[in-house]
Design an enzyme around this catalytic site. Structure first.
Site, PDB file in Angstrom:
ATOM      1  N   GLU A  63      32.251  57.340  41.141  1.00 47.79           N
ATOM      2  CA  GLU A  63      31.393  57.624  42.175  1.00 47.79           C
ATOM      3  C   GLU A  63      31.438  56.526  42.628  1.00 47.79           C
ATOM      4  O   GLU A  63      30.898  55.017  41.864  1.00 47.79           O
ATOM      5  CB  GLU A  63      30.047  58.713  42.268  1.00 47.79           C
ATOM      6  CG  GLU A  63      29.193  57.509  41.701  1.00 47.79           C
ATOM      7  CD  GLU A  63      27.570  58.692  41.031  1.00 47.79           C
ATOM      8  OE1 GLU A  63      28.050  59.662  40.844  1.00 47.79           O
ATOM      9  OE2 GLU A  63      26.670  57.952  41.209  1.00 47.79           O
ATOM     10  N   HIS A  65      28.859  55.043  46.610  1.00 49.55           N
ATOM     11  CA  HIS A  65      27.920  56.003  47.367  1.00 49.55           C
ATOM     12  C   HIS A  65      27.497  54.981  48.437  1.00 49.55           C
ATOM     13  O   HIS A  65      28.033  53.735  47.863  1.00 49.55           O
ATOM     14  CB  HIS A  65      27.027  56.291  47.175  1.00 49.55           C
ATOM     15  CG  HIS A  65      26.352  56.322  46.242  1.00 49.55           C
ATOM     16  ND1 HIS A  65      26.007  54.810  45.565  1.00 49.55           N
ATOM     17  CD2 HIS A  65      26.698  56.954  44.892  1.00 49.55           C
ATOM     18  CE1 HIS A  65      25.469  54.361  44.547  1.00 49.55           C
ATOM     19  NE2 HIS A  65      26.274  55.713  43.539  1.00 49.55           N
ATOM     20  N   HIS A  69      22.520  50.203  44.105  1.00 50.82           N
ATOM     21  CA  HIS A  69      21.862  50.337  42.665  1.00 50.82           C
ATOM     22  C   HIS A  69      22.059  48.635  42.048  1.00 50.82           C
ATOM     23  O   HIS A  69      22.368  47.970  42.204  1.00 50.82           O
ATOM     24  CB  HIS A  69      22.929  50.654  42.141  1.00 50.82           C
ATOM     25  CG  HIS A  69      22.741  52.463  41.660  1.00 50.82           C
ATOM     26  ND1 HIS A  69      22.291  53.452  41.158  1.00 50.82           N
ATOM     27  CD2 HIS A  69      24.489  53.008  42.378  1.00 50.82           C
ATOM     28  CE1 HIS A  69      23.198  54.273  41.362  1.00 50.82           C
ATOM     29  NE2 HIS A  69      24.022  54.571  42.202  1.00 50.82           N
ATOM     30  N   HIS A 103      32.065  53.111  40.791  1.00 50.45           N
ATOM     31  CA  HIS A 103      31.020  52.184  39.315  1.00 50.45           C
ATOM     32  C   HIS A 103      30.741  53.743  38.162  1.00 50.45           C
ATOM     33  O   HIS A 103      31.217  55.032  38.869  1.00 50.45           O
ATOM     34  CB  HIS A 103      29.522  52.027  39.561  1.00 50.45           C
ATOM     35  CG  HIS A 103      28.563  53.083  40.536  1.00 50.45           C
ATOM     36  ND1 HIS A 103      29.075  52.978  42.010  1.00 50.45           N
ATOM     37  CD2 HIS A 103      27.846  54.141  39.800  1.00 50.45           C
ATOM     38  CE1 HIS A 103      28.351  54.493  42.254  1.00 50.45           C
ATOM     39  NE2 HIS A 103      26.708  54.781  41.351  1.00 50.45           N
ATOM     40  N   CYS A 117      17.351  52.159  36.670  1.00 52.97           N
ATOM     41  CA  CYS A 117      18.275  52.381  37.265  1.00 52.97           C
ATOM     42  C   CYS A 117      17.489  52.617  38.377  1.00 52.97           C
ATOM     43  O   CYS A 117      16.495  53.255  38.748  1.00 52.97           O
ATOM     44  CB  CYS A 117      19.361  53.811  37.907  1.00 52.97           C
ATOM     45  SG  CYS A 117      20.783  54.023  39.366  1.00 52.97           S
TER      46      CYS A 117
END
Length: 157
Positions: A63, A65, A69, A103, A117
Site C-alpha cells: 500500500e 498513503h 511511518h 511499502h 510502527c
C-alpha cells in the site's frame, strides 16, 4: 491510556488486546498479520505506537498513503519493500516510509517478524496498487542479491 504498560511475556503486554490487522474484504492482500495498539495520544496530531506481528511466510498489505511511518523490528527477521527497494531487515533496524511510497513488510519463511510502527493518530486511508501498476513495476525492479523480485514480493500469497 497508561503512561506505563507492563510486559507480560515476549511480545505481549498487560491490558493490550490483539486485533485483526485489517478486515477481510475478499481480497487476500495480506497473510498472517496481527496488531496491537500500544499507545495513542488523544489529539489528532499526536502519535500512535502499534506492534505488528507477521507469521513466518506472511506479509502485510502492499500500500501507499500520505502519512509517514517509522518502523523498528523487535522480533525475528524479514524484508521491507519501500518505494523501489527491498531491504533485508532484522531487530533494531529503523525503516522510514515516506509519504506516498509503496511499502510492504514480509516475514522470513522460517521466522516471525514483529515490529513497532509509529504514525500520527489522524491519518488517511491506504491506496492499493492496481494489477497494471504491479506488472509495470515488477519488470524494472529486482533485488537479486536477496533472491526476490518486486513482483514476487507483492503477489506471493
Amino acid at each position: 491510556m497508561s503512561n506505563f504498560i507492563k510486559k507480560l511475556q515476549d511480545f505481549d503486554w498487560a491490558s493490550i488486546e490483539t486485533l485483526k490487522y485489517k478486515d477481510e474484504d475478499g481480497n487476500p492482500s495480506f497473510k498472517g498479520v496481527s496488531r496491537k495498539k500500544l499507545f495513542c495520544e488523544g489529539s489528532p496530531a499526536g502519535i500512535e505506537v502499534r506492534y505488528f506481528e507477521v507469521e513466518p511466510g506472511g506479509h502485510t498489505t502492499l500500500e501507499k498513503h500520505e502519512h509517514t511511518h517509522v518502523v523498528i523490528p523487535i522480533r525475528g527477521k524479514g524484508f521491507a519493500l519501500v518505494d523501489k527497494e527491498v531491504f533485508e531487515i532484522n531487530c533494531n533496524d529503523v525503516i522510514y516510509v515516506p509519504t506516498w511510497n509503496w511499502h510492504q513488510f514480509r516475514a522470513a519463511e522460517d521466522d516471525y517478524l514483529g515490529f513497532l510502527c509509529m504514525v500520527t493518530v489522524e491519518r488517511d486511508r491506504p491506496t492499493l496498487p492496481t494489477q497494471s501498476e504491479i506488472d509495470r513495476k515488477s519488470t524494472r525492479l529486482n533485488s537479486s542479491h536477496l533472491g526476490i523480485s518486486y513482483a514476487v514480493f507483492c503477489l506471493k500469497k
